[in-house]
Each structure stands twice: as structure tokens, then as C-alpha cells.
Design a protein around this motif. Structure first.
Motif, PDB file in Angstrom:
ATOM      1  N   LEU A  14     -27.654  -5.038 -45.437  1.00 57.78           N
ATOM      2  CA  LEU A  14     -27.749  -5.238 -44.001  1.00 57.78           C
ATOM      3  C   LEU A  14     -28.979  -4.502 -43.488  1.00 57.78           C
ATOM      4  CD1 LEU A  14     -26.368  -6.418 -41.460  1.00 57.78           C
ATOM      5  CD2 LEU A  14     -25.127  -4.247 -41.255  1.00 57.78           C
ATOM      6  N   ARG A  48     -28.525  -9.733 -44.700  1.00 56.67           N
ATOM      7  CA  ARG A  48     -28.489 -10.067 -43.279  1.00 56.67           C
ATOM      8  C   ARG A  48     -29.437  -9.145 -42.529  1.00 56.67           C
ATOM      9  NH1 ARG A  48     -22.275 -11.201 -41.204  1.00 56.67           N
ATOM     10  NH2 ARG A  48     -21.509 -12.271 -43.098  1.00 56.67           N
ATOM     11  N   ALA A  60     -20.998  -7.178 -38.550  1.00 51.18           N
ATOM     12  CA  ALA A  60     -21.594  -7.467 -39.853  1.00 51.18           C
ATOM     13  C   ALA A  60     -21.046  -6.536 -40.929  1.00 51.18           C
ATOM     14  CB  ALA A  60     -23.119  -7.353 -39.769  1.00 51.18           C
ATOM     15  N   LEU A  64     -18.975  -7.780 -44.260  1.00 52.10           N
ATOM     16  CA  LEU A  64     -19.573  -7.618 -45.578  1.00 52.10           C
ATOM     17  C   LEU A  64     -18.789  -6.664 -46.463  1.00 52.10           C
ATOM     18  CD1 LEU A  64     -23.325  -7.433 -44.461  1.00 52.10           C
ATOM     19  CD2 LEU A  64     -22.177  -9.371 -45.567  1.00 52.10           C
ATOM     20  N   THR A  73     -27.106  -0.458 -46.141  1.00 54.21           N
ATOM     21  CA  THR A  73     -27.784  -0.700 -44.870  1.00 54.21           C
ATOM     22  C   THR A  73     -29.088   0.086 -44.845  1.00 54.21           C
ATOM     23  OG1 THR A  73     -26.973   1.121 -43.444  1.00 54.21           O
ATOM     24  CG2 THR A  73     -25.487  -0.750 -43.812  1.00 54.21           C
TER      25      THR A  73
END
Length: 258
Positions: A14, A48, A60, A64, A73
Motif C-alpha cells: 500500500l 495499491r 485499504a 488487504l 505500507t
């Protein structure tokens, strides 16, 4: 498409930040993380990009983390008002986020007395229950909360965080690959390559067209966790190349590799 087994370790990435979506900053982390995870046996399955909007990050992350073994992330853990990743991660897990004493102690190794302003101390806010990911460059840590790994967006800092957290993670069998350069258009290669993929479902086959010296060509890359399966598919690919009369040579690097 490679068939996954129950012991496959998967991940999503992410990417958080308005600067990526606006085009002001070119992302350098996706390719690095993808190659890194492939080498250690973690299959990156989704990437993403979301803005610095808390609700979007929460949505999100929650989607996920239920689907993949790990969620990585990048971005949004800095000192400014729009760095909302930590608040979003805490909200996703239903916990609080507070200044962490160990994070502050680590940051004191980088900042002089009096330099730890309230803005900088935002980088020491960690969700409850998270493990710190130490940062040897600027000392402001990332963290791991269950299966979510939160890292900085600055590439060099992200890289040292990734090195630091990887020993704690489960890993599958590393993916190995072979690449062949074929001097023929992708459209000519597609039919026999499709048949070859169907005959070898245990490997992943990709084709990547290129244009060089006024000629169209295609790189074919095959990937698998099992070397015997990879060798079998590669041998079959060379048989197809001979039968179709294509000119081809082994390629050292995959398309786009640095």
C-alpha cells in the motif's frame, strides 16, 4: 498464472501519499520491494496507491490484511499534519496511538537536545501493540502490527527498514526466473506461448515486447519456485522457438531490471 499452494507466503503493498498520485514524486519503492520480496520467497500479489486520507487508508489496510499474509505500507509517517498513516493504522486495528518511549530514545540518537519538537515527536507515535522497526538513518522508526508492516516513503530509509524487519517474517521458496530474448513480435509468439503456459501451469510465463533497431522483439520470462519445473518449461520453450523458426538468445536480466 502460477498455481499457489497453502504454504505460499503472499503480500500486498500500500503506497500512501498525495505526492505519488499527483505526479510530483516518482515512486521508487514498488519495484525495489517487489524484487526484494521475490528473492526471499514472498509473493507480491497486489499494489495499491491511496491518498493521505485516513478513511481510505483504513479501508485499504483492512481489506488487504485479511487477504494476504503481509501488508507493507510506505509513506505517511512523517512530522507534518498530512502524515496520517499512524492514525489510520491504529483505527484499522481499533487501538490507540501514543508517543512510544523506545521510539523517542531512538530518535534522541539523531536529534540534538531541544530538537525533538512536537512535530518531530509525531514520528514517535506508535499504535498500541506494535513492534518497532529500527531505522539506522534518521532513527524515526517504522513498526509492525500483526501482519501490517509500516515503513517510510523515502527510498533509502524504507530500504533499511525492510532489511531490519525481514528476518521476523515467514518466507516461502524463493522464486527463480529465466529470460529469453526472441526477435519476433509478441503477436507471433502469443499462440505457442499460450499453449506452453497451459502445458506448464506450475510456472508463470510473461511476454514483454520491445522495439530496437527498427525491429519488434519480445522478452519471454518464466518464473517458478521449483527449479526442475523451471528447467522443464525452459526446455519446452526452446523447442517451440526451434519449431517456429524464431531467432532467440538467453537474456541475463528481466525486462526493466536494473
Amino acid at each position: 498464472m502460477t498455481s499457489e499452494t497453502s504454504d505460499t507466503v503472499t503480500a500486498a503493498l500500500l503506497v500512501i501519499g498525495e505526492e505519488i498520485l499527483s505526479g510530483r514524486t516518482r515512486d521508487e519503492n514498488v519495484g525495489y520491494i517487489a524484487a526484494y520480496l521475490t528473492r526471499i520467497g514472498i509473493a507480491l500479489r497486489e499494489v495499491r496507491v491511496v491518498a493521505d486520507v485516513e478513511a481510505d487508508i483504513v479501508e485499504a489496510v483492512n481489506a488487504l490484511r485479511e487477504r494476504y499474509t503481509y501488508v507493507f505500507t510506505t509513506g505517511g509517517i512523517g512530522p507534518t499534519h498530512d502524515d496520517v498513516t499512524t492514525d489510520a493504522i491504529a483505527k484499522a486495528f481499533g487501538v490507540g496511538a501514543n508517543v512510544n518511549a523506545d521510539a523517542v530514545a531512538a530518535m534522541r540518537q539523531h536529534y540534538k537536545s531541544g530538537e525533538l519538537s512536537p512535530a518531530r515527536l509525531r514520528m514517535a507515535r506508535i499504535p498500541e501493540g506494535a513492534e518497532l522497526i529500527h531505522n539506522a538513518i534518521s532513527r524515526a522508526p517504522g513498526y509492525k502490527l500483526q501482519n501490517v508492516i509500516v515503513m517510510a516513503g523515502i527510498p533509502r530509509v524504507m530500504q533499511v527498514m525492510l532489511d531490519e524487519v525481514v528476518p521476523r517474517l515467514a518466507k516461502g521458496r524463493p522464486i527463480i526466473s529465466r529470460s529469453v530474448r526472441i526477435d519476433a513480435p509478441e503477436g507471433d509468439i502469443a499462440p505457442p506461448l499460450g499453449a506452453l503456459q497451459a502445458a506448464h501451469p506450475e510456472v508463470q510465463m510473461g511476454s514483454y515486447p520491445f522495439f530496437e533497431k527498427n525491429r519488434l522483439g519480445t522478452h519471454v520470462v518464466i518464473r517458478a519456485a521449483d527449479e526442475a519445473s523451471l528447467d522443464s518449461a525452459l526446455s519446452a520453450l526452446w523447442t517451440v522457438i526451434a519449431e517456429e523458426g524464431f531467432e532467440a538468445v538467453p537474456a541475463d536480466d528481466e525486462p526493466g531490471a536494473s
